[in-house]
Every structure is written in C-alpha cells, then in structure tokens.
Design a protein around this motif. Structure first.
Motif, PDB file in Angstrom:
ATOM      1  N   PHE A   1       0.031  -2.766  -7.171  1.00 42.40           N
ATOM      2  CA  PHE A   1       0.408  -2.740  -5.752  1.00 42.40           C
ATOM      3  C   PHE A   1      -0.823  -2.578  -4.864  1.00 42.40           C
ATOM      4  CE2 PHE A   1       4.860  -1.614  -7.027  1.00 42.40           C
ATOM      5  CZ  PHE A   1       5.480  -2.600  -6.296  1.00 42.40           C
ATOM      6  N   ALA A   2      -1.777  -1.740  -5.300  1.00 39.27           N
ATOM      7  CA  ALA A   2      -2.979  -1.489  -4.499  1.00 39.27           C
ATOM      8  C   ALA A   2      -3.803  -2.768  -4.332  1.00 39.27           C
ATOM      9  CB  ALA A   2      -3.819  -0.390  -5.139  1.00 39.27           C
ATOM     10  N   TRP A   3      -4.006  -3.506  -5.417  1.00 38.04           N
ATOM     11  CA  TRP A   3      -4.779  -4.743  -5.330  1.00 38.04           C
ATOM     12  C   TRP A   3      -4.097  -5.766  -4.437  1.00 38.04           C
ATOM     13  CZ3 TRP A   3      -9.607  -5.620  -5.998  1.00 38.04           C
ATOM     14  CH2 TRP A   3     -10.356  -4.879  -6.918  1.00 38.04           C
TER      15      TRP A   3
ATOM     16  N   LEU B   1       0.825  -1.209   0.000  1.00 39.51           N
ATOM     17  CA  LEU B   1       0.000   0.000   0.000  1.00 39.51           C
ATOM     18  C   LEU B   1       0.860   1.260   0.000  1.00 39.51           C
ATOM     19  CD1 LEU B   1      -2.792  -1.102   2.509  1.00 39.51           C
ATOM     20  CD2 LEU B   1      -2.999  -0.814   0.031  1.00 39.51           C
ATOM     21  N   LEU B   2       1.955   1.238   0.762  1.00 36.65           N
ATOM     22  CA  LEU B   2       2.821   2.413   0.802  1.00 36.65           C
ATOM     23  C   LEU B   2       3.538   2.628  -0.530  1.00 36.65           C
ATOM     24  CD1 LEU B   2       4.364   2.222   4.399  1.00 36.65           C
ATOM     25  CD2 LEU B   2       2.573   3.752   3.566  1.00 36.65           C
ATOM     26  N   TYR B   3       3.747   1.550  -1.287  1.00 32.68           N
ATOM     27  CA  TYR B   3       4.303   1.702  -2.628  1.00 32.68           C
ATOM     28  C   TYR B   3       3.225   2.119  -3.621  1.00 32.68           C
ATOM     29  CZ  TYR B   3       8.394  -0.827  -0.848  1.00 32.68           C
ATOM     30  OH  TYR B   3       9.501  -1.213  -0.139  1.00 32.68           O
ATOM     31  N   ALA B   4       1.995   1.649  -3.390  1.00 30.19           N
ATOM     32  CA  ALA B   4       0.892   1.961  -4.315  1.00 30.19           C
ATOM     33  C   ALA B   4       0.527   3.440  -4.291  1.00 30.19           C
ATOM     34  CB  ALA B   4      -0.337   1.117  -3.960  1.00 30.19           C
ATOM     35  N   PHE B   5       0.485   4.037  -3.112  1.00 32.09           N
ATOM     36  CA  PHE B   5      -0.034   5.399  -2.983  1.00 32.09           C
ATOM     37  C   PHE B   5       0.754   6.443  -3.771  1.00 32.09           C
ATOM     38  CE2 PHE B   5      -2.032   3.950   1.217  1.00 32.09           C
ATOM     39  CZ  PHE B   5      -3.206   3.600   0.578  1.00 32.09           C
ATOM     40  N   PRO B   6       2.097   6.467  -3.681  1.00 29.53           N
ATOM     41  CA  PRO B   6       2.810   7.457  -4.501  1.00 29.53           C
ATOM     42  C   PRO B   6       2.636   7.220  -5.998  1.00 29.53           C
ATOM     43  CG  PRO B   6       4.364   5.987  -3.416  1.00 29.53           C
ATOM     44  CD  PRO B   6       3.039   5.735  -2.804  1.00 29.53           C
TER      45      PRO B   6
ATOM     46  N   GLY C   1       2.316   9.463 -15.868  1.00 30.46           N
ATOM     47  CA  GLY C   1       1.055   9.032 -15.271  1.00 30.46           C
ATOM     48  C   GLY C   1       0.563   7.721 -15.876  1.00 30.46           C
ATOM     49  N   ALA C   2       0.697   7.594 -17.201  1.00 26.60           N
ATOM     50  CA  ALA C   2       0.263   6.370 -17.877  1.00 26.60           C
ATOM     51  C   ALA C   2       1.095   5.170 -17.439  1.00 26.60           C
ATOM     52  CB  ALA C   2       0.363   6.560 -19.389  1.00 26.60           C
ATOM     53  N   LEU C   3       2.381   5.398 -17.184  1.00 25.53           N
ATOM     54  CA  LEU C   3       3.263   4.318 -16.734  1.00 25.53           C
ATOM     55  C   LEU C   3       2.974   3.932 -15.285  1.00 25.53           C
ATOM     56  CD1 LEU C   3       5.728   2.516 -17.398  1.00 25.53           C
ATOM     57  CD2 LEU C   3       7.170   4.377 -16.533  1.00 25.53           C
ATOM     58  N   ALA C   4       2.709   4.931 -14.436  1.00 25.90           N
ATOM     59  CA  ALA C   4       2.506   4.674 -13.006  1.00 25.90           C
ATOM     60  C   ALA C   4       1.154   4.026 -12.715  1.00 25.90           C
ATOM     61  CB  ALA C   4       2.622   5.988 -12.228  1.00 25.90           C
ATOM     62  N   ARG C   5       0.158   4.281 -13.563  1.00 27.93           N
ATOM     63  CA  ARG C   5      -1.210   3.822 -13.279  1.00 27.93           C
ATOM     64  C   ARG C   5      -1.326   2.313 -13.109  1.00 27.93           C
ATOM     65  NH1 ARG C   5      -3.326   6.389 -17.138  1.00 27.93           N
ATOM     66  NH2 ARG C   5      -3.344   8.319 -15.927  1.00 27.93           N
ATOM     67  N   PRO C   6      -0.914   1.485 -14.081  1.00 26.07           N
ATOM     68  CA  PRO C   6      -1.079   0.029 -13.892  1.00 26.07           C
ATOM     69  C   PRO C   6      -0.212  -0.535 -12.764  1.00 26.07           C
ATOM     70  CG  PRO C   6       0.182   0.487 -15.894  1.00 26.07           C
ATOM     71  CD  PRO C   6      -0.352   1.790 -15.413  1.00 26.07           C
TER      72      PRO C   6
ATOM     73  N   HIS D   1      -2.174  10.330 -11.475  1.00 28.79           N
ATOM     74  CA  HIS D   1      -3.119  11.431 -11.656  1.00 28.79           C
ATOM     75  C   HIS D   1      -2.651  12.397 -12.747  1.00 28.79           C
ATOM     76  CE1 HIS D   1      -6.450  13.901 -10.470  1.00 28.79           C
ATOM     77  NE2 HIS D   1      -5.688  14.926 -10.154  1.00 28.79           N
ATOM     78  N   ARG D   2      -1.373  12.299 -13.129  1.00 26.68           N
ATOM     79  CA  ARG D   2      -0.819  13.171 -14.172  1.00 26.68           C
ATOM     80  C   ARG D   2      -1.301  12.733 -15.557  1.00 26.68           C
ATOM     81  NH1 ARG D   2       4.465  15.485 -12.753  1.00 26.68           N
ATOM     82  NH2 ARG D   2       5.003  15.172 -14.937  1.00 26.68           N
TER      83      ARG D   2
END
Length: 202
Positions: A170-172, A143-148, A160-165, A154-155
C-alpha cells in the motif's frame, strides 16, 4: 448553492455547514492531536484505532456527500486538510518511532512542498485552487491503509509478519500515485492558466 458538472451528471455544491460529511471531517481533525500523542507515547492500540477511524471516515464522508448531494464548500476545504494532517502526523510519529525510514518521509514531504508551491503560483495568477483528482484520493486511501499496517508490522509476531508486505505494498502504491497526482495537477494547472483567470473548486 451552485450546480457543477461531474462527468456527465450534475451535482449540487452547497454552502451548508452542518452536514454528516462535514461532521465526519471535523471528527477526523479532532483526532489528529490525539493520534500524535498516542503514537509518540507508544499507545499503539489507540493509535491504530484512530488510523482505522481516519481511513473509514475519509471514505464515508466522500461517499455520503456524493450519494446524498451533501457536497459543500466547507467539506471541500476540510477534507484535504484532514487528509494531509493525518498523513503528516503519521509520518512524523512513525519516523520518530523508527518504524518507517527517513527516505519515505522525505519523498512524501517533497510532494507536499511541490503542491504548496504550485498552489501559491496559481493564486498569484488569480486562481483559487484545483479540483480534487481521483488519483490524489486513491493515493491518500493507499497511504491511510498503509500506515496502520506498517504500525502492526512493528510487532515481532505472526501478525507483524503478515502486515509487513501488505503495508509496504500500500505504501509503494501510495507514493507512486501521490506523485502521479502531482503531475496531473500540474498538467491541469497549465490548462487552467491558458484559459485565463477564474475561480476553481479546491
């Protein structure tokens, strides 16, 4: 000072207050209100740095404590508090900015409620808590890796496109492991209660 067994090796849990891991935990706690202010006021650069700082120090304080026998009662108390505060404030801030959906907040908060009720029940039976489980720490790391990454997602650019998936991956994993840890804590609590009341490391 108390000696406990961790698997097959022994480690020492001390009553010392001033240790490097404890200092790192205190610094993480001091960063919580600053992070909340940064994320709500849309100072994303500062918020991102604080999230990265939280993730790195969360890893380092545990690593240093185990490697150099600096585990302490205070550290065992501060570390999960710092983890939860960062997770809760990040959920609030990202939901406020509509960066994450409400259902993610509800799912993670529901788990915190379940854990709080479980700990209250244990204390009513004379237990002081449960030891930190590896799965719970793995969930926190995810979760701590997912949040940043979700903040970066959000960009509206290639970053942003790279960070999203990656962020949602990490969130899942974090959500699944967070709830799996709750189930394991419940199983552990049942075992502890059948052995009769005794103090357990929190």
């Amino acid at each position: 000072m108390e000696v406990e067994k961790a698997g097959e090796r022994e480690h020492v849990v001390t009553e010392r207050l001033v240790t490097i891991p404890n200092v790192l935990s205190v610094l993480r706690l001091l960063g919580v209100p600053v992070f909340l202010w940064a994320i709500v006021s849309e100072r994303d650069g500062l918020a991102l740095l604080l999230l990265l700082f939280s993730g790195v120090t969360d890893y380092l304080d545990g690593k240093i404590a185990r490697q150099f026998n600096m585990e302490s009662r205070l550290g065992q108390f501060l570390d999960p508090i710092a983890d939860r505060l960062y997770i809760l404030t990040t959920l609030f801030g990202l939901a406020w900015r509509e960066i994450i959906p409400v259902w993610l907040v509800v799912v993670l908060l529901a788990r915190e409620v379940v854990m709080a009720l479980m700990l209250l029940f244990l204390r009513s039976r004379g237990q002081l808590g449960l030891p930190v489980h590896f799965v719970g720490k793995a969930a926190t790391f995810n979760l701590l890796y997912a949040f940043p990454l979700l903040l970066l997602a959000h960009r509206d650019d290639w970053l942003g496109a790279l960070a999203r998936p990656v962020g949602w991956g990490f969130a899942w994993w974090g959500v699944v492991l967070y709830w799996l840890a709750a189930v394991l804590y419940a199983v552990h609590a049942r075992i502890v209660l059948t052995r009769g009341p005794r103090a357990v490391t929190s």
